[in-house]
Design an enzyme around this catalytic site. Structure first.
Site, PDB file in Angstrom:
ATOM      1  N   VAL A   1      56.433 -12.345 -15.977  1.00  0.00           N
ATOM      2  CA  VAL A   1      56.725 -13.140 -17.165  1.00  0.00           C
ATOM      3  C   VAL A   1      55.511 -13.064 -18.088  1.00  0.00           C
ATOM      4  O   VAL A   1      54.376 -13.253 -17.647  1.00  0.00           O
ATOM      5  CB  VAL A   1      57.009 -14.618 -16.788  1.00  0.00           C
ATOM      6  CG1 VAL A   1      57.195 -15.476 -18.030  1.00  0.00           C
ATOM      7  CG2 VAL A   1      58.224 -14.716 -15.884  1.00  0.00           C
TER       8      VAL A   1
ATOM      9  N   PHE B   1      47.912  -8.240 -16.959  1.00  0.00           N
ATOM     10  CA  PHE B   1      48.180  -9.602 -16.488  1.00  0.00           C
ATOM     11  C   PHE B   1      49.443  -9.686 -15.645  1.00  0.00           C
ATOM     12  O   PHE B   1      49.614 -10.629 -14.886  1.00  0.00           O
ATOM     13  CB  PHE B   1      48.245 -10.605 -17.650  1.00  0.00           C
ATOM     14  CG  PHE B   1      49.099 -10.154 -18.795  1.00  0.00           C
ATOM     15  CD1 PHE B   1      50.470 -10.256 -18.752  1.00  0.00           C
ATOM     16  CD2 PHE B   1      48.506  -9.610 -19.929  1.00  0.00           C
ATOM     17  CE1 PHE B   1      51.254  -9.831 -19.805  1.00  0.00           C
ATOM     18  CE2 PHE B   1      49.283  -9.193 -20.997  1.00  0.00           C
ATOM     19  CZ  PHE B   1      50.662  -9.294 -20.931  1.00  0.00           C
TER      20      PHE B   1
ATOM     21  N   GLY C   1      49.401 -10.332 -11.771  1.00  0.00           N
ATOM     22  CA  GLY C   1      49.295 -11.657 -11.179  1.00  0.00           C
ATOM     23  C   GLY C   1      50.196 -12.698 -11.800  1.00  0.00           C
ATOM     24  O   GLY C   1      50.189 -13.849 -11.388  1.00  0.00           O
ATOM     25  N   HIS C   2      51.014 -12.318 -12.799  1.00  0.00           N
ATOM     26  CA  HIS C   2      51.839 -13.318 -13.525  1.00  0.00           C
ATOM     27  C   HIS C   2      53.246 -12.800 -13.748  1.00  0.00           C
ATOM     28  O   HIS C   2      53.584 -12.426 -14.854  1.00  0.00           O
ATOM     29  CB  HIS C   2      51.190 -13.637 -14.866  1.00  0.00           C
ATOM     30  CG  HIS C   2      51.695 -14.904 -15.487  1.00  0.00           C
ATOM     31  ND1 HIS C   2      52.726 -14.949 -16.389  1.00  0.00           N
ATOM     32  CD2 HIS C   2      51.297 -16.202 -15.327  1.00  0.00           C
ATOM     33  CE1 HIS C   2      52.929 -16.191 -16.787  1.00  0.00           C
ATOM     34  NE2 HIS C   2      52.082 -16.967 -16.158  1.00  0.00           N
ATOM     35  N   PHE C   3      54.080 -12.797 -12.938  1.00  0.00           N
ATOM     36  CA  PHE C   3      54.046 -13.027 -11.503  1.00  0.00           C
ATOM     37  C   PHE C   3      54.481 -11.725 -10.854  1.00  0.00           C
ATOM     38  O   PHE C   3      55.465 -11.137 -11.328  1.00  0.00           O
ATOM     39  CB  PHE C   3      55.003 -14.163 -11.130  1.00  0.00           C
ATOM     40  CG  PHE C   3      54.652 -15.472 -11.818  1.00  0.00           C
ATOM     41  CD1 PHE C   3      53.652 -16.278 -11.321  1.00  0.00           C
ATOM     42  CD2 PHE C   3      55.328 -15.872 -12.960  1.00  0.00           C
ATOM     43  CE1 PHE C   3      53.340 -17.501 -11.944  1.00  0.00           C
ATOM     44  CE2 PHE C   3      55.012 -17.082 -13.587  1.00  0.00           C
ATOM     45  CZ  PHE C   3      54.015 -17.890 -13.076  1.00  0.00           C
TER      46      PHE C   3
END
Length: 158
Positions: free
Chosen positions: A68, A58, A61-63
């Protein structure tokens, strides 16, 4: 390892490793959010550990420029720690059963969790009635509160 409290008769177990966690709950990579249960007092409370790694999918894409750990996954780590507590409390016949969220209340995110952090997830049973269990949860990094919530879940057969 376990120890009995002579005054209350409760049993506290420590260091439940990831292999035992996966026997207790059905979650698997990439959605297993508990690496270890550090403490568990059956029918009362548990402390889980989630080691946050940049290798988790994840973070792409986060971020990408400032990774985070998603708040919703912090809540999920609380739920999985609570699930381990429920199943350990109920015993072998409950192993691998599903625990479904019913409510999430008063969720607060106080500070970002980033790769390299070790999340300590503290959950405490507020009550249970039949298959429905209610908990309070708090997540900490280096002793600092980063998130908290009250939530309930129902344990069901697969």
């Amino acid at each position: 390892m376990s120890a009995a409290d002579s005054e209350t008769g409760t049993v506290t177990k420590t260091d439940i490793d990831v292999n035992r966690v996966m026997e207790l709950i059905p979650h698997r990579y990439p959605f297993l959010m508990v690496d270890r249960i550090e403490e568990i007092e059956l029918d009362v409370r548990a402390v889980g550990i989630k080691n946050v790694s940049i290798n988790e999918n994840f973070f792409q894409g986060h971020f990408p420029t400032r990774p985070v750990f998603p708040g919703v996954l912090i809540i999920e780590s609380m739920a999985q720690t609570a699930g381990c507590l429920v199943v350990a409390t109920l015993g072998e016949e409950a192993e691998g059963k599903l625990v479904y969220f019913m409510t999430i209340d008063d969720a607060r995110f106080r500070k970002p969790v980033v790769p390299g952090d070790q999340l300590k997830i503290h959950v405490e049973k507020a009550r249970n009635r039949g298959p429905v269990w209610k908990f309070t949860g708090a997540a900490k990094v280096d002793g600092v509160l980063v998130a908290e919530a009250t939530f309930s879940a129902m344990i069901v057969d697969k």
